[in-house]
Design an enzyme around this catalytic site. Structure first.
Site, PDB file in Angstrom:
ATOM      1  N   ASN A   1       0.863  -1.185   0.000  1.00  0.00           N
ATOM      2  CA  ASN A   1       0.000   0.000   0.000  1.00  0.00           C
ATOM      3  C   ASN A   1       0.902   1.240   0.000  1.00  0.00           C
ATOM      4  O   ASN A   1       1.444   1.619   1.031  1.00  0.00           O
ATOM      5  CB  ASN A   1      -0.885  -0.040   1.254  1.00  0.00           C
ATOM      6  CG  ASN A   1      -1.825   1.144   1.335  1.00  0.00           C
ATOM      7  OD1 ASN A   1      -1.767   2.053   0.494  1.00  0.00           O
ATOM      8  ND2 ASN A   1      -2.682   1.145   2.336  1.00  0.00           N
TER       9      ASN A   1
ATOM     10  N   ARG B   1     -11.150  16.438   6.878  1.00  0.00           N
ATOM     11  CA  ARG B   1     -12.001  16.770   5.720  1.00  0.00           C
ATOM     12  C   ARG B   1     -13.388  17.186   6.192  1.00  0.00           C
ATOM     13  O   ARG B   1     -13.931  16.586   7.130  1.00  0.00           O
ATOM     14  CB  ARG B   1     -12.144  15.560   4.785  1.00  0.00           C
ATOM     15  CG  ARG B   1     -10.864  15.113   4.146  1.00  0.00           C
ATOM     16  CD  ARG B   1     -11.144  14.042   3.079  1.00  0.00           C
ATOM     17  NE  ARG B   1      -9.922  13.381   2.679  1.00  0.00           N
ATOM     18  CZ  ARG B   1      -9.713  12.060   2.769  1.00  0.00           C
ATOM     19  NH1 ARG B   1     -10.649  11.259   3.238  1.00  0.00           N
ATOM     20  NH2 ARG B   1      -8.568  11.550   2.377  1.00  0.00           N
TER      21      ARG B   1
ATOM     22  N   ARG C   1      -2.790  -2.027  -3.278  1.00  0.00           N
ATOM     23  CA  ARG C   1      -3.964  -1.192  -3.078  1.00  0.00           C
ATOM     24  C   ARG C   1      -3.863  -0.049  -4.086  1.00  0.00           C
ATOM     25  O   ARG C   1      -2.861   0.656  -4.129  1.00  0.00           O
ATOM     26  CB  ARG C   1      -3.977  -0.627  -1.666  1.00  0.00           C
ATOM     27  CG  ARG C   1      -5.119   0.317  -1.477  1.00  0.00           C
ATOM     28  CD  ARG C   1      -5.027   1.055  -0.186  1.00  0.00           C
ATOM     29  NE  ARG C   1      -6.199   1.906  -0.062  1.00  0.00           N
ATOM     30  CZ  ARG C   1      -6.207   3.032   0.615  1.00  0.00           C
ATOM     31  NH1 ARG C   1      -5.139   3.432   1.236  1.00  0.00           N
ATOM     32  NH2 ARG C   1      -7.312   3.755   0.678  1.00  0.00           N
TER      33      ARG C   1
ATOM     34  N   GLU D   1      -8.247  -4.718   5.204  1.00  0.00           N
ATOM     35  CA  GLU D   1      -8.138  -4.513   3.757  1.00  0.00           C
ATOM     36  C   GLU D   1      -6.988  -5.323   3.168  1.00  0.00           C
ATOM     37  O   GLU D   1      -7.087  -5.829   2.054  1.00  0.00           O
ATOM     38  CB  GLU D   1      -7.932  -3.022   3.462  1.00  0.00           C
ATOM     39  CG  GLU D   1      -9.171  -2.206   3.770  1.00  0.00           C
ATOM     40  CD  GLU D   1      -8.880  -0.731   4.004  1.00  0.00           C
ATOM     41  OE1 GLU D   1      -9.128   0.047   3.091  1.00  0.00           O
ATOM     42  OE2 GLU D   1      -8.415  -0.370   5.101  1.00  0.00           O
TER      43      GLU D   1
ATOM     44  N   ASP E   1      -7.600  14.018  15.972  1.00  0.00           N
ATOM     45  CA  ASP E   1      -7.607  12.690  16.582  1.00  0.00           C
ATOM     46  C   ASP E   1      -8.760  12.571  17.571  1.00  0.00           C
ATOM     47  O   ASP E   1      -8.848  13.331  18.540  1.00  0.00           O
ATOM     48  CB  ASP E   1      -6.270  12.459  17.297  1.00  0.00           C
ATOM     49  CG  ASP E   1      -6.134  11.020  17.766  1.00  0.00           C
ATOM     50  OD1 ASP E   1      -6.957  10.583  18.601  1.00  0.00           O
ATOM     51  OD2 ASP E   1      -5.216  10.340  17.292  1.00  0.00           O
TER      52      ASP E   1
ATOM     53  N   GLY F   1     -12.615   6.218  10.458  1.00  0.00           N
ATOM     54  CA  GLY F   1     -11.208   6.374  10.829  1.00  0.00           C
ATOM     55  C   GLY F   1     -10.850   7.818  10.599  1.00  0.00           C
ATOM     56  O   GLY F   1     -11.734   8.685  10.652  1.00  0.00           O
ATOM     57  N   ASN F   2      -9.609   8.079  10.302  1.00  0.00           N
ATOM     58  CA  ASN F   2      -9.234   9.440   9.953  1.00  0.00           C
ATOM     59  C   ASN F   2      -9.990   9.869   8.697  1.00  0.00           C
ATOM     60  O   ASN F   2     -10.493  10.981   8.604  1.00  0.00           O
ATOM     61  CB  ASN F   2      -7.722   9.498   9.754  1.00  0.00           C
ATOM     62  CG  ASN F   2      -7.239  10.903   9.900  1.00  0.00           C
ATOM     63  OD1 ASN F   2      -7.852  11.722  10.591  1.00  0.00           O
ATOM     64  ND2 ASN F   2      -6.165  11.206   9.209  1.00  0.00           N
ATOM     65  N   GLY F   3     -10.082   8.955   7.740  1.00  0.00           N
ATOM     66  CA  GLY F   3     -11.040   9.106   6.641  1.00  0.00           C
ATOM     67  C   GLY F   3     -12.279   8.340   7.055  1.00  0.00           C
ATOM     68  O   GLY F   3     -12.163   7.343   7.773  1.00  0.00           O
TER      69      GLY F   3
ATOM     70  N   ARG G   1      -9.456  10.600  19.920  1.00  0.00           N
ATOM     71  CA  ARG G   1      -9.151  10.364  21.342  1.00  0.00           C
ATOM     72  C   ARG G   1      -8.836  11.662  22.061  1.00  0.00           C
ATOM     73  O   ARG G   1      -9.323  11.912  23.172  1.00  0.00           O
ATOM     74  CB  ARG G   1      -7.947   9.419  21.489  1.00  0.00           C
ATOM     75  CG  ARG G   1      -8.305   7.981  21.290  1.00  0.00           C
ATOM     76  CD  ARG G   1      -7.088   7.140  21.148  1.00  0.00           C
ATOM     77  NE  ARG G   1      -6.375   7.468  19.901  1.00  0.00           N
ATOM     78  CZ  ARG G   1      -5.447   6.715  19.350  1.00  0.00           C
ATOM     79  NH1 ARG G   1      -5.082   5.621  19.937  1.00  0.00           N
ATOM     80  NH2 ARG G   1      -4.865   7.053  18.222  1.00  0.00           N
TER      81      ARG G   1
ATOM     82  N   HIS H   1     -12.926   3.483   0.004  1.00  0.00           N
ATOM     83  CA  HIS H   1     -12.970   2.534   1.130  1.00  0.00           C
ATOM     84  C   HIS H   1     -13.685   1.233   0.738  1.00  0.00           C
ATOM     85  O   HIS H   1     -14.150   0.491   1.605  1.00  0.00           O
ATOM     86  CB  HIS H   1     -13.738   3.117   2.346  1.00  0.00           C
ATOM     87  CG  HIS H   1     -12.977   4.118   3.153  1.00  0.00           C
ATOM     88  ND1 HIS H   1     -13.615   5.108   3.857  1.00  0.00           N
ATOM     89  CD2 HIS H   1     -11.660   4.272   3.376  1.00  0.00           C
ATOM     90  CE1 HIS H   1     -12.705   5.852   4.485  1.00  0.00           C
ATOM     91  NE2 HIS H   1     -11.515   5.364   4.201  1.00  0.00           N
TER      92      HIS H   1
HETATM   93  P1  AMP Z   1      -7.706   4.938  11.286  1.00  0.00           P
HETATM   94  O1  AMP Z   1      -7.632   6.018  10.235  1.00  0.00           O
HETATM   95  O2  AMP Z   1      -8.672   3.850  10.923  1.00  0.00           O
HETATM   96  O3  AMP Z   1      -6.381   4.435  11.728  1.00  0.00           O
HETATM   97  O4  AMP Z   1      -8.356   5.644  12.587  1.00  0.00           O
HETATM   98  C1  AMP Z   1      -7.780   6.755  13.227  1.00  0.00           C
HETATM   99  C2  AMP Z   1      -8.779   7.293  14.240  1.00  0.00           C
HETATM  100  O5  AMP Z   1      -9.123   6.228  15.150  1.00  0.00           O
HETATM  101  C3  AMP Z   1      -8.245   8.431  15.090  1.00  0.00           C
HETATM  102  O6  AMP Z   1      -9.215   9.470  15.166  1.00  0.00           O
HETATM  103  C4  AMP Z   1      -8.056   7.792  16.452  1.00  0.00           C
HETATM  104  O7  AMP Z   1      -8.278   8.709  17.489  1.00  0.00           O
HETATM  105  C5  AMP Z   1      -9.128   6.726  16.466  1.00  0.00           C
HETATM  106  N1  AMP Z   1      -8.803   5.675  17.433  1.00  0.00           N
HETATM  107  C6  AMP Z   1      -7.798   4.785  17.366  1.00  0.00           C
HETATM  108  N2  AMP Z   1      -7.755   4.026  18.491  1.00  0.00           N
HETATM  109  C7  AMP Z   1      -8.763   4.474  19.285  1.00  0.00           C
HETATM  110  C8  AMP Z   1      -9.230   4.118  20.576  1.00  0.00           C
HETATM  111  N3  AMP Z   1      -8.670   3.147  21.266  1.00  0.00           N
HETATM  112  N4  AMP Z   1     -10.309   4.793  21.058  1.00  0.00           N
HETATM  113  C9  AMP Z   1     -10.883   5.785  20.348  1.00  0.00           C
HETATM  114  N5  AMP Z   1     -10.478   6.170  19.119  1.00  0.00           N
HETATM  115  C10 AMP Z   1      -9.439   5.527  18.599  1.00  0.00           C
END
Ligand code: AMP
Length: 401
Positions: A7, A241, A91, A385, A283, A210-212, A285, A180
């Site tokens: 990827n 975004r 990917r 994925e 983020d 996720g972030n996206g 969290r 996605h």
């Molecule tokens: P991804 O792009 O799928 O890697 O997701 C990233 C997002 O997932 C970020 O906003 C992180 O804050 C959130 N994330 C990852 N681990 C946790 C967790 N244990 N609790 C809450 N959010 C999380």
């Protein structure tokens, strides 16, 4: 069957090396900061032992040389020769209208992908660099492209068209493609597998958060709508975004701020979403932690994020004439108890009833989180994925197992 999944991003290459028959991941890792100071390869062996290689990784080809080098090295590797790699799966973000499924990469496929650079100028060029590098380094090994867009090819025209002059669709391919797709396909199939139901008999809504972030309506096994559009900017609120926004607001901001299309693209792709609203972080969290301490804008961002997802769930349930399964995935969907609870709140009228006690305990694992009698099964399914890419690659090169 040993399959290398790659990827390529603009300055990184993630990889996983599978032995599919044995369901093993022999190694995985990431090359980061390609073309920058401090580039490195972080490699993880099957045992979990991690090794770091620092070096001048000037481009993607050198990055892939590093990966192939470590996979076949005596000290840290898992194969004695590169000939043991049976195929490479990539990917690829954009497959345009051309590719409705994963394909074996030929010169003709590469030429078509080069045409799509215009459609995905940030993503397809690094994907192609990975393909060129493998072809140069291990030319005999077959390569497969697995597209983020392909799963959404089944969207009907009334779902993928924008209400703009039809000529622009014909001339430039302006339509909704969705992204996605590999994740939505994987988690919807996996959810059905866990429930023991045939995907072609149920209506599923998947939320990749996720972030996206994007949502997908999957009716009887096929994507019939999804929230990302011509680019990944449309739809849900994401880390940076904006998701859906009135085009009138966009042109108004461009006029007032005296910015052109490039700056506007950066504004809506990189400085908006959760980051834009909170002014603190993209983020989830960190935003949750600040909201718990009373930060009003973080609280607002969380409410907006959850509400947008809820609206899409309602829209997709209406579009499909019902929903049987609701799946959460992606970093937030898999781990954030409060996001799942916030999204599902007040959806009882749709038949969505989550069990708050079960939800409370679920992080990053496959679980049904709805109450026993809930009409809609609500589930957490961690996405995978890479596995999907490995399986597609094997099926295409060696026939369906
Ligand atoms: P991804 O792009 O799928 O890697 O997701 C990233 C997002 O997932 C970020 O906003 C992180 O804050 C959130 N994330 C990852 N681990 C946790 C967790 N244990 N609790 C809450 N959010 C999380």
């Amino acid at each position: 069957m040993k399959i290398l999944v790659i990827n390529c991003g603009s300055s990184s290459i993630k990889y996983q090396f599978y032995s599919l028959g044995e369901s093993r991941i022999l190694a995985k890792g990431i090359v980061e900061k390609i073309g920058m100071k401090g580039s490195f390869l972080k490699h993880e062996k099957e045992s979990g032992q991690k090794v770091l290689f620092e070096g001048e990784i000037l481009d993607h080809k050198i990055g892939i040389e590093y990966i192939l080098g470590v996979l076949s090295s005596v000290k840290h590797g898992c194969i004695s020769s590169l000939d043991e790699i049976n195929a490479v799966g990539h990917r690829v973000v954009h497959g345009g209208e051309e590719f409705s499924e994963s394909v074996l990469i030929t010169d003709e496929v590469v030429q078509t992908l080069e045409k799509f650079i215009e459609l995905a100028p940030l993503h397809n060029p690094p994907n192609l660099k990975g393909i060129y590098a493998i072809k140069a380094l291990i030319p005999e090994i077959p390569q497969v492209a697995v597209f983020d867009t392909a799963f959404h090819h089944t969207m009907p025209q009334h779902a993928f068209m924008y209400a703009i002059p039809y000529a622009l669709y014909k001339k430039y391919g302006i339509r909704r493609y969705g992204f996605h797709g590999t994740s939505h396909r994987y988690v919807s199939n996996r959810a059905c597998e866990i429930l023991g139901v045939d995907p072609t008999t149920v209506k599923v809504i998947t939320c990749h958060l996720g972030n996206g972030a994007s949502a997908c309506a999957i009716k009887y096994g096929e994507s019939v709508d999804t929230s990302m559009g011509f680019t990944p900017l449309e739809g849900l609120i994401m880390g940076t975004r904006s998701g859906d926004i009135d085009m009138g607001a966009v042109s108004y901001i461009m006029d007032k701020e005296k910015i052109g299309t490039k700056s506007a693209s950066v504004l809506f792709n990189k400085h908006s979403g959760l980051l834009g609203i909170t002014g603190i972080s993209s983020d989830s969290r960190e935003i949750r932690a600040a909201a718990d301490k009373g930060d009003e804008r973080c609280l607002l961002a969380i409410r907006m994020f959850d509400y947008r997802i809820k609206k899409y769930i309602g829209a997709y349930a209406a579009g499909m004439g019902g929903v049987d399964v609701l799946v959460f995935t992606g970093g937030i969907g898999e781990n954030s108890v409060s996001t799942r609870a916030g999204v599902c709140e007040d959806l009882e009228f749709l038949g969505v009833e989550i069990d708050s006690q079960i939800n409370e305990g679920v992080r990053g694992e496959e679980r049904i989180i709805s109450k026993e009698g809930s009409k809609v099964k609500v589930m957490v399914v961690p996405t995978n994925e890479e596995l999907m890419i490995a399986i597609d690659t094997q099926n295409i090169v060696y026939g369906k197992k």
